[in-house]
Scaffold this active site. Sequence first.
Site, PDB file in Angstrom:
ATOM      1  N   ASN A 116      -1.791   3.065  -0.861  1.00 56.05           N
ATOM      2  CA  ASN A 116      -0.445   3.638  -0.948  1.00 56.05           C
ATOM      3  C   ASN A 116       0.619   2.568  -0.785  1.00 56.05           C
ATOM      4  O   ASN A 116       0.437   1.587  -0.069  1.00 56.05           O
ATOM      5  CB  ASN A 116      -0.273   4.755   0.085  1.00 56.05           C
ATOM      6  CG  ASN A 116       0.258   4.244   1.410  1.00 56.05           C
ATOM      7  OD1 ASN A 116       1.467   4.076   1.595  1.00 56.05           O
ATOM      8  ND2 ASN A 116      -0.641   3.974   2.360  1.00 56.05           N
ATOM      9  N   PHE A 120       7.833   4.302   3.314  1.00 56.17           N
ATOM     10  CA  PHE A 120       8.576   5.078   4.324  1.00 56.17           C
ATOM     11  C   PHE A 120       9.569   6.050   3.678  1.00 56.17           C
ATOM     12  O   PHE A 120      10.764   6.095   4.047  1.00 56.17           O
ATOM     13  CB  PHE A 120       9.348   4.154   5.282  1.00 56.17           C
ATOM     14  CG  PHE A 120       8.507   3.325   6.219  1.00 56.17           C
ATOM     15  CD1 PHE A 120       7.164   3.582   6.418  1.00 56.17           C
ATOM     16  CD2 PHE A 120       9.078   2.275   6.932  1.00 56.17           C
ATOM     17  CE1 PHE A 120       6.403   2.803   7.301  1.00 56.17           C
ATOM     18  CE2 PHE A 120       8.342   1.501   7.808  1.00 56.17           C
ATOM     19  CZ  PHE A 120       7.009   1.765   7.983  1.00 56.17           C
ATOM     20  N   SER A 182       3.378  -1.547   8.578  1.00 50.64           N
ATOM     21  CA  SER A 182       3.234  -1.081   7.199  1.00 50.64           C
ATOM     22  C   SER A 182       3.437  -2.251   6.246  1.00 50.64           C
ATOM     23  O   SER A 182       4.389  -3.021   6.398  1.00 50.64           O
ATOM     24  CB  SER A 182       4.264   0.003   6.895  1.00 50.64           C
ATOM     25  OG  SER A 182       4.351   0.162   5.493  1.00 50.64           O
ATOM     26  N   ASN A 184       4.403  -1.970   3.263  1.00 52.41           N
ATOM     27  CA  ASN A 184       5.245  -1.531   2.148  1.00 52.41           C
ATOM     28  C   ASN A 184       6.750  -1.633   2.383  1.00 52.41           C
ATOM     29  O   ASN A 184       7.538  -1.182   1.573  1.00 52.41           O
ATOM     30  CB  ASN A 184       4.876  -0.092   1.767  1.00 52.41           C
ATOM     31  CG  ASN A 184       3.408   0.013   1.416  1.00 52.41           C
ATOM     32  OD1 ASN A 184       2.900  -0.809   0.655  1.00 52.41           O
ATOM     33  ND2 ASN A 184       2.720   0.987   1.992  1.00 52.41           N
ATOM     34  N   THR A 185       7.148  -2.183   3.540  1.00 55.22           N
ATOM     35  CA  THR A 185       8.564  -2.471   3.780  1.00 55.22           C
ATOM     36  C   THR A 185       8.675  -3.983   3.928  1.00 55.22           C
ATOM     37  O   THR A 185       8.090  -4.543   4.863  1.00 55.22           O
ATOM     38  CB  THR A 185       9.068  -1.761   5.058  1.00 55.22           C
ATOM     39  OG1 THR A 185       9.011  -0.354   4.850  1.00 55.22           O
ATOM     40  CG2 THR A 185      10.506  -2.151   5.387  1.00 55.22           C
ATOM     41  N   LYS A 221       1.962  -0.026  16.848  1.00 53.79           N
ATOM     42  CA  LYS A 221       0.893   0.102  15.847  1.00 53.79           C
ATOM     43  C   LYS A 221       0.802  -1.194  15.055  1.00 53.79           C
ATOM     44  O   LYS A 221       1.798  -1.651  14.481  1.00 53.79           O
ATOM     45  CB  LYS A 221       1.193   1.283  14.924  1.00 53.79           C
ATOM     46  CG  LYS A 221       0.084   1.521  13.888  1.00 53.79           C
ATOM     47  CD  LYS A 221       0.263   2.856  13.200  1.00 53.79           C
ATOM     48  CE  LYS A 221      -0.796   3.093  12.143  1.00 53.79           C
ATOM     49  NZ  LYS A 221      -0.638   4.370  11.455  1.00 53.79           N
ATOM     50  N   ASN A 250      -3.173  -0.067  11.123  1.00 54.33           N
ATOM     51  CA  ASN A 250      -2.536   0.448   9.904  1.00 54.33           C
ATOM     52  C   ASN A 250      -3.416   0.093   8.698  1.00 54.33           C
ATOM     53  O   ASN A 250      -4.543  -0.349   8.863  1.00 54.33           O
ATOM     54  CB  ASN A 250      -1.136  -0.175   9.775  1.00 54.33           C
ATOM     55  CG  ASN A 250      -0.148   0.789   9.152  1.00 54.33           C
ATOM     56  OD1 ASN A 250      -0.429   1.387   8.108  1.00 54.33           O
ATOM     57  ND2 ASN A 250       1.006   0.938   9.766  1.00 54.33           N
TER      58      ASN A 250
END
Length: 365
Positions: A116, A120, A182, A184-185, A221, A250
């Site tokens: 994915n 966010f 994450s 993805n940021t 996390k 994660n």
Amino acid sequence: MYKLFFNLVFKRLDPEKAHHLAFFWIRLASSIPGLRNLVAGVLAPRDPKLRTKALGLDLPGPFGLAAGFDKNAVGIDGLTMLGFDYVEIGTVTAQAQPGNPTPRLFRLIEDRALINRMGFNNEGSAAVAARLARRPKSSKAVVGVNIGKTKVVPEAEAVGDYVTSTERLARHADYFVVNVSSPNTPGLRNLQAVDQLRPLLTAVRETLDATATGHVPLLVKIAPDLADADVDAVADLALELQLDGIIATNTTIGREGLRADAAKVEGIGAGGLSGAPLKARASEVLERLYARSEGRITLVAVGGIETAEDAWQRILAGASLVQGYSAFIYEGPFWCRRIHKGLSALLAASPYATLGDAVGAAARR
Ligand SMILES: Cc1cc2nc3c(=O)[nH]c(=O)nc-3n(C[C@H](O)[C@H](O)[C@H](O)COP(=O)(O)O)c2cc1C
């Protein structure tokens, strides 16, 4: 039954659409009290021996839904109805944001994995806090709140962004998670460096203490892609700051050992990989954290947990709580029931009276 349904219906749908459809049904079922009780009666019975005390909470069991499934806290009671012992909502950011362009969620069915790059997508901490405030006081669901950085906020202003979300959400959380992992940021994972993490966690802790009544446990996390020395550094920092816990891990940016066709994987592009291929590294990080902290920090294991045996192995390796996400997609609504039944059998066959006694037993051998 679910496998057949998955193959006939979900597999043909875009994964994100399938998610929304399934989540809609879950919420619908839980909004009808008679049906909710019926479903919970089938899916959510737990052996009283699975009762788990961790983070100062008293939970019906150790198995929660990981962050990312219910980003906006819209279906906590439905997910609890399915048997999750706690639900971690989020990641929530201070400002509402749409996330990355679609498609941004992909299945690797042969690997029992997902990739994915949602980025966010969420309604922002003000809207989520208002929704949590409307929850009936009678709800027994245990809610973890996971926060992250708004994409458009520069890294140098990250602390203020997390503090804003903390102020809004502190009163509604049974525990609180600072997500710095994450993929993805852009730049988010730089916050895992202890020099960045120390002021961030200190500020969030102070804000929790100033805003909430009573102690709200604070966890961080982390990513599975940290070098071992950096995992050790996070464990040391957690002890130094008297953090309540660490969530490991994660999703990974790695793509090793996949069965899926390499061209297909490459075609999907950037994103975090979750599910079965994450099992080995997530377990390694957990073991490392337990060893480094000598069992003095509460650890929450996540990453590739599919079966009761997986959950049990993480508990033996040092996890007080366990979570999952990807296997829910492949296992369906009976997943929690199977995990609880299996854990109950594994506990009964073990020398331990409670799950708490089993925590870290493999490391102590
Ligand atoms: C579609 C998707 C979205 C996710 N979104 C988030 C998120 O917003 N915040 C977060 O901390 N983790 C997020 N995660 C990571 C999961 O919480 C979990 O750490 C990871 O998927 C590993 O567990 P699993 O192998 O059981 O899926 C997401 C995972 C998936 C698959």
